[in-house]
Design a protein around this motif. Sequence first.
Motif, PDB file in Angstrom:
ATOM      1  N   LEU A   1       0.840  -1.199   0.000  1.00 31.77           N
ATOM      2  CA  LEU A   1       0.000   0.000   0.000  1.00 31.77           C
ATOM      3  C   LEU A   1       0.873   1.246   0.000  1.00 31.77           C
ATOM      4  O   LEU A   1       1.857   1.325   0.736  1.00 31.77           O
ATOM      5  N   GLY A   2       0.494   2.209  -0.811  1.00 29.52           N
ATOM      6  CA  GLY A   2       1.165   3.509  -0.817  1.00 29.52           C
ATOM      7  C   GLY A   2       0.126   4.606  -0.709  1.00 29.52           C
ATOM      8  O   GLY A   2      -0.992   4.392  -0.259  1.00 29.52           O
ATOM      9  N   PHE A   3       0.488   5.799  -1.137  1.00 25.62           N
ATOM     10  CA  PHE A   3      -0.430   6.927  -1.092  1.00 25.62           C
ATOM     11  C   PHE A   3      -0.638   7.427  -2.512  1.00 25.62           C
ATOM     12  O   PHE A   3       0.297   7.483  -3.308  1.00 25.62           O
ATOM     13  N   GLY A   4      -1.858   7.797  -2.830  1.00 29.21           N
ATOM     14  CA  GLY A   4      -2.144   8.294  -4.169  1.00 29.21           C
ATOM     15  C   GLY A   4      -3.368   9.172  -4.180  1.00 29.21           C
ATOM     16  O   GLY A   4      -3.961   9.460  -3.137  1.00 29.21           O
ATOM     17  N   ALA A   5      -3.773   9.594  -5.378  1.00 30.06           N
ATOM     18  CA  ALA A   5      -4.915  10.496  -5.516  1.00 30.06           C
ATOM     19  C   ALA A   5      -6.214   9.772  -5.187  1.00 30.06           C
ATOM     20  O   ALA A   5      -6.387   8.605  -5.516  1.00 30.06           O
ATOM     21  N   TYR A   6      -7.115  10.478  -4.526  1.00 32.47           N
ATOM     22  CA  TYR A   6      -8.411   9.895  -4.194  1.00 32.47           C
ATOM     23  C   TYR A   6      -9.219   9.753  -5.476  1.00 32.47           C
ATOM     24  O   TYR A   6      -9.182  10.623  -6.346  1.00 32.47           O
ATOM     25  N   PRO A   7      -9.954   8.628  -5.641  1.00 31.66           N
ATOM     26  CA  PRO A   7     -10.647   8.381  -6.907  1.00 31.66           C
ATOM     27  C   PRO A   7     -11.593   9.480  -7.349  1.00 31.66           C
ATOM     28  O   PRO A   7     -11.858   9.635  -8.534  1.00 31.66           O
ATOM     29  N   VAL A   8     -12.142  10.259  -6.416  1.00 28.16           N
ATOM     30  CA  VAL A   8     -13.070  11.317  -6.807  1.00 28.16           C
ATOM     31  C   VAL A   8     -12.376  12.380  -7.647  1.00 28.16           C
ATOM     32  O   VAL A   8     -13.013  13.126  -8.378  1.00 28.16           O
ATOM     33  N   THR A   9     -11.047  12.452  -7.583  1.00 25.70           N
ATOM     34  CA  THR A   9     -10.313  13.470  -8.323  1.00 25.70           C
ATOM     35  C   THR A   9      -9.927  13.001  -9.716  1.00 25.70           C
ATOM     36  O   THR A   9      -9.344  13.763 -10.471  1.00 25.70           O
ATOM     37  N   THR A  10     -10.219  11.748 -10.070  1.00 21.00           N
ATOM     38  CA  THR A  10      -9.879  11.267 -11.397  1.00 21.00           C
ATOM     39  C   THR A  10     -10.805  11.889 -12.434  1.00 21.00           C
ATOM     40  O   THR A  10     -11.866  12.413 -12.118  1.00 21.00           O
ATOM     41  N   ARG A  11     -10.405  11.830 -13.704  1.00 18.73           N
ATOM     42  CA  ARG A  11     -11.164  12.489 -14.763  1.00 18.73           C
ATOM     43  C   ARG A  11     -12.591  11.960 -14.817  1.00 18.73           C
ATOM     44  O   ARG A  11     -12.832  10.757 -14.841  1.00 18.73           O
ATOM     45  N   HIS A  12     -13.535  12.891 -14.841  1.00 16.78           N
ATOM     46  CA  HIS A  12     -14.960  12.562 -14.898  1.00 16.78           C
ATOM     47  C   HIS A  12     -15.378  11.638 -13.753  1.00 16.78           C
ATOM     48  O   HIS A  12     -16.337  10.898 -13.870  1.00 16.78           O
TER      49      HIS A  12
ATOM     50  N   MET B   1      -5.822   5.096  -1.139  1.00 19.06           N
ATOM     51  CA  MET B   1      -7.083   5.826  -1.220  1.00 19.06           C
ATOM     52  C   MET B   1      -8.084   5.124  -2.122  1.00 19.06           C
ATOM     53  O   MET B   1      -9.299   5.224  -1.913  1.00 19.06           O
ATOM     54  N   ALA B   2      -7.604   4.412  -3.124  1.00 16.71           N
ATOM     55  CA  ALA B   2      -8.503   3.614  -3.957  1.00 16.71           C
ATOM     56  C   ALA B   2      -9.048   2.427  -3.163  1.00 16.71           C
ATOM     57  O   ALA B   2     -10.223   2.078  -3.279  1.00 16.71           O
ATOM     58  N   TRP B   3      -8.196   1.794  -2.365  1.00 13.55           N
ATOM     59  CA  TRP B   3      -8.670   0.729  -1.468  1.00 13.55           C
ATOM     60  C   TRP B   3      -9.738   1.272  -0.523  1.00 13.55           C
ATOM     61  O   TRP B   3     -10.770   0.646  -0.283  1.00 13.55           O
ATOM     62  N   ASP B   4      -9.480   2.440   0.044  1.00 12.33           N
ATOM     63  CA  ASP B   4     -10.425   3.042   0.979  1.00 12.33           C
ATOM     64  C   ASP B   4     -11.769   3.307   0.301  1.00 12.33           C
ATOM     65  O   ASP B   4     -12.840   3.022   0.868  1.00 12.33           O
ATOM     66  N   ALA B   5     -11.730   3.841  -0.920  1.00 11.43           N
ATOM     67  CA  ALA B   5     -12.967   4.107  -1.649  1.00 11.43           C
ATOM     68  C   ALA B   5     -13.700   2.807  -1.963  1.00 11.43           C
ATOM     69  O   ALA B   5     -14.931   2.736  -1.869  1.00 11.43           O
ATOM     70  N   LEU B   6     -12.958   1.789  -2.336  1.00  9.09           N
ATOM     71  CA  LEU B   6     -13.547   0.488  -2.655  1.00  9.09           C
ATOM     72  C   LEU B   6     -14.253  -0.112  -1.449  1.00  9.09           C
ATOM     73  O   LEU B   6     -15.381  -0.611  -1.543  1.00  9.09           O
TER      74      LEU B   6
ATOM     75  N   PRO C   1      -3.067   4.223   7.774  1.00  7.24           N
ATOM     76  CA  PRO C   1      -3.901   5.352   8.223  1.00  7.24           C
ATOM     77  C   PRO C   1      -5.040   5.703   7.274  1.00  7.24           C
ATOM     78  O   PRO C   1      -6.062   6.221   7.713  1.00  7.24           O
ATOM     79  N   VAL C   2      -4.896   5.436   6.003  1.00  4.22           N
ATOM     80  CA  VAL C   2      -5.948   5.771   5.041  1.00  4.22           C
ATOM     81  C   VAL C   2      -7.064   4.731   5.042  1.00  4.22           C
ATOM     82  O   VAL C   2      -8.240   5.066   4.979  1.00  4.22           O
ATOM     83  N   THR C   3      -6.704   3.451   5.124  1.00  6.53           N
ATOM     84  CA  THR C   3      -7.699   2.381   4.988  1.00  6.53           C
ATOM     85  C   THR C   3      -8.164   1.833   6.333  1.00  6.53           C
ATOM     86  O   THR C   3      -9.045   0.972   6.376  1.00  6.53           O
ATOM     87  N   HIS C   4      -7.609   2.318   7.435  1.00  6.09           N
ATOM     88  CA  HIS C   4      -7.901   1.762   8.758  1.00  6.09           C
ATOM     89  C   HIS C   4      -9.389   1.750   9.088  1.00  6.09           C
ATOM     90  O   HIS C   4      -9.961   0.709   9.442  1.00  6.09           O
ATOM     91  N   ALA C   5     -10.051   2.887   8.984  1.00  4.02           N
ATOM     92  CA  ALA C   5     -11.435   2.984   9.447  1.00  4.02           C
ATOM     93  C   ALA C   5     -12.378   2.120   8.612  1.00  4.02           C
ATOM     94  O   ALA C   5     -13.200   1.372   9.151  1.00  4.02           O
ATOM     95  N   ALA C   6     -12.269   2.209   7.288  1.00  2.88           N
ATOM     96  CA  ALA C   6     -13.154   1.423   6.428  1.00  2.88           C
ATOM     97  C   ALA C   6     -12.933  -0.073   6.642  1.00  2.88           C
ATOM     98  O   ALA C   6     -13.891  -0.857   6.720  1.00  2.88           O
ATOM     99  N   SER C   7     -11.670  -0.480   6.777  1.00  2.00           N
ATOM    100  CA  SER C   7     -11.367  -1.895   6.984  1.00  2.00           C
ATOM    101  C   SER C   7     -11.817  -2.372   8.357  1.00  2.00           C
ATOM    102  O   SER C   7     -12.223  -3.526   8.529  1.00  2.00           O
ATOM    103  N   ALA C   8     -11.742  -1.485   9.352  1.00  2.00           N
ATOM    104  CA  ALA C   8     -12.190  -1.849  10.695  1.00  2.00           C
ATOM    105  C   ALA C   8     -13.677  -2.183  10.711  1.00  2.00           C
ATOM    106  O   ALA C   8     -14.121  -3.057  11.468  1.00  2.00           O
TER     107      ALA C   8
END
Length: 410
Positions: A130-141, A177-182, A209-216
């Motif tokens: 896991l790394g850090f990247g752009a949140y999917p809502v910011t992708t094109r369209h 962030m994509a994992w978190d959105a998923l 830290p990004v996926t903790h809450a959703a995975s919990a």
Amino acid sequence: MSAAIERLLEDDRALSHWGGSVLSGLAMALVRLMPVAPGLAYRAASVILTFNETRDENVPLSRSVMVPMHESRRQQAGHSIYTLGQAFSALCSADLHTASKIFCDISELPPTRESSPAWPLSFGDVQGWLGFGAYPVTTRHRIGELAAHALSAALTRLAEPDADVLSDLVGRLHNAMAWDALIAASDNAHDLGVALLPALDSGALLAHPVTHAASAHLLAALSGADPALANQLEDIVLRAYDLLDANGGSQHTKDVLVGCLNRDLVTSPVLQARLAATGPGGPPPISRRPEPIVTSRSVTIFDGLAEQGIVIEQTVQAAGRALSEELGIVRGGNDTRPEHERQLPTLFEEADALFATCSPLPAELAKLRVEAAATLSHDSRVTPDTPLGDRIFGIMRESAQSPDTGNFIG
């Protein structure tokens, strides 16, 4: 169809020449192509996602004789991205494995990003991170957001984990962030938890830290519904503890995770001690990671005109707002009002008369008038050889002959 698409994908010159004019059609064809040729469908999706349109000249958007419209080639190519996002739910239904590969491509981190051993993922022989990247809502369209919701819903419907899909996600999806959105997209944490349980095994999704809450939430749902998983889930939490210790994680995060377990079934001395240390109130609840607070307000064309310093009389504004609101209802496709409550002809005539007092008429109001006239041209109440019918025809003809028609405002 498959042979034609394959020829197109192999012809770089044709793709460069036609660009978005064929890519949008290609995106619409993916749903039918996926079940019969998943590999070819994946290649086609990759071309849509990576195509780089450098030309910026205008091309026809519609073939209307009355009101020709145009769009730039870049907008045309971007529309294929939009079409792919809108079709993603159907793609998941057609071939979930291929859809998961496309989702990984959509969410891919920059190619210069190195692997992150701090947050390892694994599934069988497949190793990921896991790394850090752009949140999917910011992708094109917003294709990333649409794809995350569609894929999450499809995974939730699985009766058991899909090995091919998990191999793709674990091995190729590095964007936390994509994992978190998923994970966060599902409203059925238990069933999604069943589908993603092998991906939780390393503890990284629970500890990051990004996926903790959703995975919990998945952990808590599984623990509450499946006592037979108690030992496996306990081991996963202990592995998450190790990752938190190695990466400077907080005791609070650890306590949230132990609180997700069925405390009556916990056997680890370490976890039992933490449960006891949290006192009678128990461990802290799961909380989402802080998100930016976004405020919004309804923005109208008159707000934009005011920002440009264009002053419009209040009576004109009132008529324009009423026309715009009524037009939005009519064009929304869900207008179930009886005919006597549909006021577009009356509101159009009122606004048109007031717009005539504006000299010059701002382009935004001219556009509103043309859109209302175009809509009324399909209204059975508007007939030829009547003042309203003649006025609508005149506006449409004038618009078609205008040198500004088809160009974008601003």
